[in-house]
Write a protein that holds these residues in place. Structure first.
Motif, PDB file in Angstrom:
ATOM      1  N   ILE A 149       0.900  -1.592   0.055  1.00  5.42           N
ATOM      2  CA  ILE A 149       0.096  -0.089  -0.038  1.00  5.42           C
ATOM      3  C   ILE A 149       0.762   1.301   0.103  1.00  5.42           C
ATOM      4  O   ILE A 149       1.799   1.137   0.717  1.00  5.42           O
ATOM      5  CB  ILE A 149      -0.771   0.028   1.041  1.00  5.42           C
ATOM      6  N   GLY A 150       0.538   2.212  -0.672  1.00  7.04           N
ATOM      7  CA  GLY A 150       1.286   3.449  -0.937  1.00  7.04           C
ATOM      8  C   GLY A 150       2.465   3.097  -1.511  1.00  7.04           C
ATOM      9  O   GLY A 150       3.474   4.085  -1.568  1.00  7.04           O
ATOM     10  N   PRO A 168      -9.094  -8.433  -3.432  1.00  6.04           N
ATOM     11  CA  PRO A 168     -10.520  -7.814  -4.123  1.00  6.04           C
ATOM     12  C   PRO A 168     -11.412  -7.090  -2.793  1.00  6.04           C
ATOM     13  O   PRO A 168     -11.360  -7.683  -1.571  1.00  6.04           O
ATOM     14  CB  PRO A 168     -11.196  -9.353  -4.212  1.00  6.04           C
ATOM     15  N   ASN A 169     -11.628  -6.052  -3.209  1.00  2.00           N
ATOM     16  CA  ASN A 169     -12.560  -5.125  -2.235  1.00  2.00           C
ATOM     17  C   ASN A 169     -13.488  -4.498  -2.936  1.00  2.00           C
ATOM     18  O   ASN A 169     -14.023  -3.505  -2.392  1.00  2.00           O
ATOM     19  CB  ASN A 169     -11.502  -4.097  -1.445  1.00  2.00           C
ATOM     20  N   GLY A 170     -13.526  -4.644  -4.099  1.00  2.54           N
ATOM     21  CA  GLY A 170     -14.588  -4.004  -4.960  1.00  2.54           C
ATOM     22  C   GLY A 170     -14.488  -2.806  -5.698  1.00  2.54           C
ATOM     23  O   GLY A 170     -15.224  -2.139  -6.466  1.00  2.54           O
ATOM     24  N   ASN A 173      -4.354   5.673  -0.073  1.00  4.34           N
ATOM     25  CA  ASN A 173      -5.493   5.925   0.886  1.00  4.34           C
ATOM     26  C   ASN A 173      -6.792   4.990   0.238  1.00  4.34           C
ATOM     27  O   ASN A 173      -7.667   5.377  -0.029  1.00  4.34           O
ATOM     28  CB  ASN A 173      -5.911   7.244   0.955  1.00  4.34           C
ATOM     29  N   PRO A 174      -6.894   3.688   0.899  1.00  4.45           N
ATOM     30  CA  PRO A 174      -7.834   2.686   0.419  1.00  4.45           C
ATOM     31  C   PRO A 174      -9.014   3.035   0.979  1.00  4.45           C
ATOM     32  O   PRO A 174      -9.074   3.770   1.989  1.00  4.45           O
ATOM     33  CB  PRO A 174      -7.125   1.334   0.609  1.00  4.45           C
ATOM     34  N   VAL A 175     -10.026   2.633   0.326  1.00  5.83           N
ATOM     35  CA  VAL A 175     -11.307   2.984   0.891  1.00  5.83           C
ATOM     36  C   VAL A 175     -11.703   2.077   2.101  1.00  5.83           C
ATOM     37  O   VAL A 175     -11.192   0.881   2.319  1.00  5.83           O
ATOM     38  CB  VAL A 175     -12.478   2.721  -0.007  1.00  5.83           C
ATOM     39  N   LEU A 189     -16.995   1.731   3.040  1.00 11.31           N
ATOM     40  CA  LEU A 189     -17.448   1.085   2.066  1.00 11.31           C
ATOM     41  C   LEU A 189     -18.924   0.459   2.402  1.00 11.31           C
ATOM     42  O   LEU A 189     -19.649   0.247   1.537  1.00 11.31           O
ATOM     43  CB  LEU A 189     -16.316  -0.308   1.866  1.00 11.31           C
ATOM     44  N   LEU A 190     -18.784  -0.038   3.703  1.00 16.73           N
ATOM     45  CA  LEU A 190     -20.110  -0.584   4.146  1.00 16.73           C
ATOM     46  C   LEU A 190     -21.170   0.441   4.079  1.00 16.73           C
ATOM     47  O   LEU A 190     -22.324   0.137   3.646  1.00 16.73           O
ATOM     48  CB  LEU A 190     -20.063  -0.984   5.608  1.00 16.73           C
ATOM     49  N   GLU A 191     -21.043   1.626   4.397  1.00 22.38           N
ATOM     50  CA  GLU A 191     -21.759   2.842   4.466  1.00 22.38           C
ATOM     51  C   GLU A 191     -22.452   3.036   2.951  1.00 22.38           C
ATOM     52  O   GLU A 191     -23.468   3.197   2.634  1.00 22.38           O
ATOM     53  CB  GLU A 191     -21.369   4.055   4.992  1.00 22.38           C
TER      54      GLU A 191
END
Length: 377
Positions: free
Chosen positions: A280-281, A302-304, A345-347, A352-354
């Motif tokens: 990350i980054g 995978p995170n959408g 700065n991943p979600v 994400l749930l909101e």
């Protein structure tokens, strides 16, 4: 300016399309022999805050809207016994319409001039030439030299080494994919459990989960999520579909049969999808005339967000190049800085749930499922 793009996935094709909109020629080199050479994956939810912005930049909004499968933003959360914990219906107001990846790719291909994509060109290496240009070598020995090279060639990019020595590492998780066809008539209990959109179920921890999407008609596409070391998966003989399905199903002993049927009654052989990621980054120093988009630049489990970010990368790079005529390096620097900031700065999972379920309290059960909820987006 002429742009050479390696990889005809969603990121590379979005870049080629946005360049075309602005009158900038590009050539795309793709390893697959044709657009129909393999299955292109399942459903993708295209978000209003990234993927849909790319569609707008590509001037394909009407075409995109024609691909949306109505009702697929609905979602059901079940426990291992098949008990419904939470349900959200698709009322048509959500910001994450679902489309088939293959349809989205075809939309982009159809929007490019004939001959833009060169099929059957598997990149094997890339190097910087003495004059500062770059050269890509393809299987069979064919080479292409270019002033501006973009790696859109995914997790195992052959262009990435020109910029960084970072390589993907195994995340400890994987999906095993299966399909059930004619589910409403042949597997009605499973079809009811999945519902009209997507379904996620786990046994109380994120280490085992069964997720599924309803695709066209009554086709169900399952993503069985497991957290296991590599040697565990290596011991499963995926060349023997029946044995592999039985071994995977054994990890879900005691689960509701309408859920395990997605494994045991599948109409396709189980396919293993190991999850790898880059740090990350990840950043690199500016190298003249070359950059990356999508998974080649910021591969994540995978995170959408993956397909959406790849498309946004392609769109923003195309817009930057169009906005800096005669100054390619300024365009690449602008694009990379925005991309670096975004990928660093991943979600957040709560955000994400909101975004998935709207305002208000999100059921605690969802937090246990978020890692396995999306497929290969």
């Amino acid at each position: 300016m002429h742009v050479t793009i390696v990889g005809a996935g969603l990121g590379g094709l979005t870049l080629a399309r946005v360049l075309h909109v602005h009158g900038i020629p590009a050539d795309v080199y793709e390893a697959e022999a044709s657009p129909e050479a393999r299955l292109q994956g399942g459903m993708l939810d295209i978000h209003d805050y990234n993927g849909q912005l790319a569609v707008e930049a590509a001037e394909l909004v009407a075409e995109f809207r024609g691909l949306v499968l109505e009702g697929r933003q609905s979602m059901r959360i079940l426990d291992r016994a098949g008990t419904l914990l939470f349900e959200k219906t698709d009322d048509g107001t959500g910001g994450r319409p679902e489309v088939l990846r293959a349809d989205l790719r075809r939309m982009l291909l159809d929007a490019l001039p004939a001959g833009t994509v060169h099929w059957g060109h598997k990149a094997t290496a890339a190097r910087t030439l003495p004059d500062g240009r770059h050269e890509v070598t393809f299987a069979g020995g064919h080479t292409v030299g270019t002033d501006l090279l973009v790696g859109a060639d995914g997790a195992w990019s052959k262009v990435r080494p020109l910029l960084t020595g970072a390589v993907p590492e195994y995340e400890g998780t994987a999906f095993v994919e299966t399909y059930l066809y004619d589910a409403d008539t042949r597997h009605p209990a499973t079809a009811k459990a999945v519902g009209g959109g997507s379904m996620a179920a786990n046994g109380g921890t994120p280490d085992e989960a069964i997720n599924a999407h309803r695709e066209n008609g009554d086709t169900l596409h399952a993503y069985v999520a497991l957290t296991r070391p590599l040697d565990w998966f290596a011991a499963v003989d995926f060349t023997d579909p029946a044995a592999a399905a039985a071994r995977i199903a054994a990890e879900f002993d005691g689960w509701a049969p309408e859920l395990t049927a997605l494994i045991t009654d599948a109409d396709t052989a189980p396919v293993l999808r190991l999850h790898h990621s880059l740090p990350i980054g990840l950043r690199w120093d500016r190298v003249p005339g070359v950059t990356l988009v999508g998974d080649a630049a910021h591969l994540a489990a995978p995170n959408g967000e993956g397909a959406n970010l790849a498309m946004l990368d392609g769109a923003e790079l195309g817009q930057a190049l169009a906005g800096h005529p005669g100054d390619v390096e300024a365009a690449l620097a602008q694009y990379e800085e925005a991309m670096f900031t975004r990928s660093a700065n991943p979600v957040d999972e709560a955000v994400l749930l909101e975004s998935l379920f709207g305002d208000g309290e999100v059921p605690q059960a969802l937090f246990d499922l978020v890692h396995g909820r999306e497929q290969t987006s």
